[in-house]
Design an enzyme around this catalytic site. Structure first.
Site, PDB file in Angstrom:
ATOM      1  N   GLY A 156       0.802  -1.220   0.000  1.00  0.00           N
ATOM      2  CA  GLY A 156       0.000   0.000   0.000  1.00  0.00           C
ATOM      3  C   GLY A 156       0.832   1.266   0.000  1.00  0.00           C
ATOM      4  O   GLY A 156       0.360   2.311   0.400  1.00  0.00           O
ATOM      5  N   ARG A 177      -8.777  -9.598   1.172  1.00  0.00           N
ATOM      6  CA  ARG A 177      -9.936  -9.106   1.929  1.00  0.00           C
ATOM      7  C   ARG A 177     -10.994  -8.588   0.958  1.00  0.00           C
ATOM      8  O   ARG A 177     -10.720  -8.458  -0.234  1.00  0.00           O
ATOM      9  CB  ARG A 177      -9.502  -7.936   2.817  1.00  0.00           C
ATOM     10  CG  ARG A 177      -8.931  -6.787   1.991  1.00  0.00           C
ATOM     11  CD  ARG A 177      -8.657  -5.520   2.793  1.00  0.00           C
ATOM     12  NE  ARG A 177      -8.331  -4.405   1.913  1.00  0.00           N
ATOM     13  CZ  ARG A 177      -7.138  -4.144   1.412  1.00  0.00           C
ATOM     14  NH1 ARG A 177      -6.104  -4.933   1.689  1.00  0.00           N
ATOM     15  NH2 ARG A 177      -6.938  -3.107   0.609  1.00  0.00           N
TER      16      ARG A 177
HETATM   17  C1  MV4 Z   1       5.677   0.732  -8.083  1.00  0.00           C
HETATM   18  C2  MV4 Z   1       5.570   1.903  -8.870  1.00  0.00           C
HETATM   19  C3  MV4 Z   1       6.402   2.031  -9.955  1.00  0.00           C
HETATM   20  N1  MV4 Z   1       7.300   1.081 -10.234  1.00  0.00           N
HETATM   21  N2  MV4 Z   1       6.582  -0.194  -8.417  1.00  0.00           N
HETATM   22  C4  MV4 Z   1       2.488   1.970  -4.722  1.00  0.00           C
HETATM   23  C5  MV4 Z   1       1.711   1.109  -3.800  1.00  0.00           C
HETATM   24  C6  MV4 Z   1       2.306  -0.233  -3.870  1.00  0.00           C
HETATM   25  N3  MV4 Z   1       1.285  -1.212  -4.070  1.00  0.00           N
HETATM   26  C7  MV4 Z   1       3.263  -0.203  -5.008  1.00  0.00           C
HETATM   27  N4  MV4 Z   1       3.254   1.144  -5.551  1.00  0.00           N
HETATM   28  C8  MV4 Z   1       3.979   1.442  -6.647  1.00  0.00           C
HETATM   29  N5  MV4 Z   1       4.897   0.520  -7.023  1.00  0.00           N
HETATM   30  C9  MV4 Z   1       7.376  -0.005  -9.465  1.00  0.00           C
HETATM   31  N6  MV4 Z   1       8.307  -0.938  -9.763  1.00  0.00           N
HETATM   32  C10 MV4 Z   1       4.632   2.860  -8.502  1.00  0.00           C
HETATM   33  C11 MV4 Z   1       3.847   2.650  -7.378  1.00  0.00           C
HETATM   34  C12 MV4 Z   1       2.936   3.724  -7.063  1.00  0.00           C
HETATM   35  C13 MV4 Z   1       1.569   3.591  -7.201  1.00  0.00           C
HETATM   36  C14 MV4 Z   1       0.979   2.399  -7.560  1.00  0.00           C
HETATM   37  C15 MV4 Z   1      -0.374   2.280  -7.680  1.00  0.00           C
HETATM   38  C16 MV4 Z   1      -1.174   3.380  -7.430  1.00  0.00           C
HETATM   39  C17 MV4 Z   1      -0.631   4.576  -7.048  1.00  0.00           C
HETATM   40  C18 MV4 Z   1       0.746   4.702  -6.920  1.00  0.00           C
HETATM   41  C19 MV4 Z   1       1.284   5.916  -6.537  1.00  0.00           C
HETATM   42  C20 MV4 Z   1       2.638   6.024  -6.431  1.00  0.00           C
HETATM   43  C21 MV4 Z   1       3.460   4.943  -6.681  1.00  0.00           C
END
Ligand code: MV4
Length: 451
Positions: A164, A292
């Site tokens: 998250g 969930r």
């Molecule tokens: C990332 C990403 C870009 N590249 N992983 C945010 C929550 C977590 N579940 C993983 N997240 C991210 N992982 C890589 N390799 C960008 C995010 C991310 C993001 C992901 C989904 C929704 C909103 C976001 C906001 C900022 C960063």
């Protein structure tokens, strides 16, 4: 089937579960903290038990208090809702040890998906696409430097106990690696008491698209299409919709099949969600699995005309699923209405609701626990309502949402309603032209000043 379900939660999700239980002829037990004595879930349940002081650790997170409430009321199952203990493997285990069915997956499944690196390794073995990155946890800075050089910057460091968005660091160049490596590890240790971190290639401007799945106790898994949750702020979702405006028939088939593979890899039982990152070329990668029922489940319910909470309870009771996959037949959008001031950095705005008018009409669903005279306590989540609108097309669903938002009157507290109204009229949003970075650049017009 269960005779009596205790709902180990509060607010709108407690009401949501009570509603389905009533339709299924199942008795309900509400639990509440002293701050929630006047809450609707207490009034709507067949029985209610006070479980402690306002702080969550003293009530909704207090396992002995919850187990005592379940035992004195003779509940045969516990529904955890979302948040609180919904993804606490130890709680699920304790329920089992007391002969009470935890309505959700087994403790093992929760554990396997709770550790993000373990989950990722499981997905690699299952043939589900994952984001390129380190092979397991990082051993030391030298290893991190080597992997980053090989993949190229930018990279992202993630805590294996995180999820998250907690404990993530983006690194744009090698000279920033050492500092971020050290702080990521220190933050992970402080926040989760687990300093395991791993590295991935950073995907720039992705979309967050998740697939709802359901699996039964007999090994059957199906998917129930996607939700687009790209409109987020500081890892808090603000708007969710289905279908995703970025989706294609071919991509839905591929992502649906990948989600089924992912859930089948752990023999998943219950409803759950596979979160994917989708890049601009429509490559998709497994991110996390949520074990969930989620806040945004109603969006899926509206587009496939299906009660996910009823399905979750039936699965827990050992009833098999049909195994059919579902495709969206309508378009649904959800706006989360929070007791926050969007003109003041979304600062929490608890307090008493003096005047309330809830929208209605064709294509409008409002899931909420608020009423006129209700005081929002400052101790919990700030979400006060979810508006879901449903129509044949995305454009109509947005227009219905704009209309519903304009009918919603909540006086006494600040809410995110004005943010959503401006969003529904934003050209890029209306075109479906948005990524997870959207809210960073979205310019909220100043609040109209009433003279
Ligand atoms: C990332 C990403 C870009 N590249 N992983 C945010 C929550 C977590 N579940 C993983 N997240 C991210 N992982 C890589 N390799 C960008 C995010 C991310 C993001 C992901 C989904 C929704 C909103 C976001 C906001 C900022 C960063």
């Amino acid at each position: 089937m269960f005779k009596k379900i205790l709902i180990a939660n509060r607010g709108e999700i407690a009401l949501r579960v009570i509603r389905t239980c009533k339709e299924m002829g199942i008795k309900t037990v509400a639990v509440y903290s002293t701050a929630d004595k006047e809450s609707l879930h207490v009034k709507f349940a067949d029985e209610a038990v006070c479980i402690g002081k306002p702080q969550s650790t003293e009530s909704y997170l207090n396992i002995p208090h919850l187990m005592a409430a379940a035992e004195i009321t003779n509940a045969d199952a516990i529904h955890p809702g979302y948040g609180f203990l919904a993804e606490n493997a130890r709680f699920a285990e304790i329920c089992g040890e007391h002969g009470i069915k935890f309505i959700g997956p087994t403790p093992d499944m929760i554990r396997q998906m709770g550790d993000k690196m373990t989950a990722k390794e499981t997905m690699i073995r299952a043939g589900v696409p994952v984001i390129p990155g380190s092979d397991g946890l990082l051993e030391n800075l030298d290893e991190a430097r080597e992997i980053a050089r090989e993949m190229g910057y930018p990279i992202i460091l993630k805590a294996t106990a995180g999820g998250g968005g907690k404990g993530m660091r983006v690194v744009w160049e090698e000279r920033a690696l050492e500092h971020n490596y050290n702080t990521a590890r220190a933050e992970a240790r402080a926040a989760f008491n687990n300093d395991g971190i791993y590295m991935e290639k950073f995907v720039e401007e992705p979309r967050h698209i998740e697939i709802q799945i359901a699996g039964d106790q007999f090994g059957k898994v199906c998917h129930l299409s996607e939700r687009d949750c790209s409109i987020q702020r500081r890892h808090q979702k603000l708007v969710e919709e289905s279908p995703s405006p970025f989706m294609t028939t071919a991509l839905r088939k591929k992502m649906g099949e990948a989600a089924i593979k992912a859930a089948s890899a752990i023999n998943y039982e219950s409803v759950g969600t596979i979160e994917f990152l989708v890049d601009k070329h429509r490559n998709f990668y497994f991110m996390e699995m949520n074990t969930r029922i989620q806040v945004e489940h109603g969006v899926t319910e509206e587009v496939i005309n299906f009660d996910l909470v009823k399905e979750q309870i039936k699965i827990a009771a050992g009833i098999p699923i049909t195994g059919k996959n579902y495709l969206p037949e309508m378009h649904a959008i959800e706006c989360r209405i929070n007791a926050e001031d969007p003109f003041n950095d979304f600062r929490p705005s608890p307090g008493r609701i003096n005047v309330l008018h809830i929208p209605g009409g064709h294509g409008v669903r409002v899931d909420s626990h608020i009423y006129a005279g209700y005081a929002i306590p400052p101790y919990y989540d700030s979400m006060v309502a979810k508006i879901i609108t449903v129509a044949q097309t995305r454009e109509e669903a947005i227009d219905t949402m704009d209309r519903a938002l304009s009918e919603f009157v909540i006086e006494g507290i600040k809410t995110t309603i004005p943010f959503h109204q401006q969003l529904m009229r934003n050209e890029d949003f209306r075109k479906g032209n948005f990524t997870t970075k959207f809210t960073e650049t979205f310019k909220l017009e100043p609040e109209p000043q009433i003279p």
